[in-house]
Write a protein that holds these residues in place. Structure first.
Motif, short mmCIF file in Angstrom:
data_model
loop_
_atom_site.label_atom_id
_atom_site.label_comp_id
_atom_site.label_asym_id
_atom_site.label_seq_id
_atom_site.Cartn_x
_atom_site.Cartn_y
_atom_site.Cartn_z
N PRO A 182 -22.88 15.45 -33.81
CA PRO A 182 -22.53 14.19 -34.47
C PRO A 182 -23.70 13.20 -34.50
O PRO A 182 -24.37 13.00 -33.49
CB PRO A 182 -21.36 13.66 -33.65
N ARG A 183 -23.90 12.63 -35.67
CA ARG A 183 -24.95 11.62 -35.87
C ARG A 183 -24.38 10.21 -35.80
O ARG A 183 -25.05 9.26 -35.41
CB ARG A 183 -25.61 11.85 -37.23
N VAL A 184 -23.12 10.08 -36.21
CA VAL A 184 -22.49 8.77 -36.30
C VAL A 184 -21.00 8.93 -36.06
O VAL A 184 -20.43 10.01 -36.27
CB VAL A 184 -22.78 8.14 -37.69
N ARG A 185 -20.36 7.86 -35.60
CA ARG A 185 -18.92 7.90 -35.29
C ARG A 185 -18.18 6.91 -36.20
O ARG A 185 -18.63 5.79 -36.40
CB ARG A 185 -18.71 7.54 -33.82
N ASP A 240 -20.22 9.49 -25.41
CA ASP A 240 -21.65 9.51 -25.68
C ASP A 240 -21.95 8.44 -26.73
O ASP A 240 -21.26 8.35 -27.75
CB ASP A 240 -22.08 10.88 -26.21
N PRO A 241 -22.98 7.63 -26.50
CA PRO A 241 -23.26 6.54 -27.45
C PRO A 241 -23.69 7.08 -28.81
O PRO A 241 -24.55 7.95 -28.91
CB PRO A 241 -24.41 5.78 -26.77
N LEU A 242 -23.03 6.59 -29.83
CA LEU A 242 -23.37 6.94 -31.21
C LEU A 242 -23.28 5.68 -32.06
O LEU A 242 -22.43 4.82 -31.79
CB LEU A 242 -22.39 7.97 -31.78
N PRO A 250 -23.76 -4.08 -30.44
CA PRO A 250 -24.86 -3.34 -31.09
C PRO A 250 -24.51 -1.90 -31.43
O PRO A 250 -25.23 -1.26 -32.20
CB PRO A 250 -25.99 -3.39 -30.04
N HIS A 251 -23.42 -1.37 -30.88
CA HIS A 251 -23.01 0.00 -31.24
C HIS A 251 -22.45 0.06 -32.66
O HIS A 251 -22.46 1.12 -33.28
CB HIS A 251 -21.95 0.50 -30.26
#
Length: 256
Positions: A28-31, A93-95, A118-119
């Motif tokens: 995954p690149r983005v959520r 996991d931060p995305l 900022p997420h």
């Protein structure tokens, strides 16, 4: 106003608020966080997230009383929704994250975007008024008012309206969601984001007037794009409009 996916499986109270709605096909690149409208679960909006790129992980807010949490008593507070974002989303996991909400979900998505800080890279809000604009649903006070709202707002399968037991359940869920909407709208005129904001609305929406939609620009320091579609409160699920809505989501997922 409910999406019927037929999901009435019994579950324990430990069912998460943020189940996986669509798993990424690659790393995954983005959520994307999906916030459904009043009375509905996130699967109602699944047709809009299914076509998204394979590197997008999609989580859907599941409130009590529907879908996976069908057997739980409906009703929650805004702080419980935001706590679920902090506990179940920020703990992953931060995305880079984009929020997408329709109607009640738009209010919740905007509140969550501020919490994510900022997420959060962008927000897509649909079928909801900005600021202090009057919201018709907030004027309901009786079960009869709620059923009238269901019938006139559209989006509710006829079999639900014809089934007394299911209609009673949906009415309870919707009344609880209207209370959540009232709470979420309190002080909403002071909510400000720092991300691009995409606003969608229907020109024939009987619940939310489309004329004030440009006022959403006051809720962000970033760019604000407003798109109006021919249709009612559920214009975004109309087959003719789905490709455009999906394109908006795609753009939002590439921002930041």
């Amino acid at each position: 106003m409910i999406g019927a996916d037929g999901s009435t499986t019994r579950n324990s109270p430990r069912v998460p608020w943020w189940p996986l709605l669509r798993e990424a096909k690659t790393a995954p690149r983005v959520r994307l966080l999906v916030f459904p409208h009043s009375g509905a679960g996130p699967n109602t909006l699944f047709p809009l997230v299914r076509p998204l790129p394979g590197d997008v992980e999609v989580l859907g807010l599941s409130l009590p009383g529907r879908e996976r949490r069908f057997d739980e008593p409906p009703g929650c507070r805004l702080d419980q929704v935001l706590d679920s974002v902090a506990d179940e989303v920020l703990g992953l996991d931060p995305l880079p994250t984009v929020v997408f909400g329709h109607s009640l979900g738009a209010l919740l998505a905007t509140r969550a975007a501020r919490l994510l800080g900022p997420h959060c890279r962008a927000a897509v809000v649909s079928g909801q008024a900005p600021g202090r604009t009057t919201r018709r649903a907030h004027g309901t006070s009786t079960d009869e008012d709620v059923v009238r709202l269901l019938r006139e707002g559209g989006g509710t399968p006829q079999w639900v309206l014809d089934d007394p037991e299911m209609l009673a359940h949906v009415t309870r869920v919707l009344r609880a969601d209207i209370e959540l909407s009232r709470e979420s709208a309190t002080g909403f005129e002071d909510v400000r984001l720092d991300v691009p904001l995409h606003v969608l609305g229907g020109t024939a929406d009987p619940l939310i007037p489309h004329e004030p939609l440009d006022g959403w620009a006051d809720h962000t320091t970033g760019a604000c794009q407003v798109l109006r579609f021919e249709g009612d409160h559920f214009f975004l699920l109309a087959e003719a409009h789905r490709p455009t809505v999906v394109d908006v989501l795609r753009r939002a997922l590439t921002e930041g």
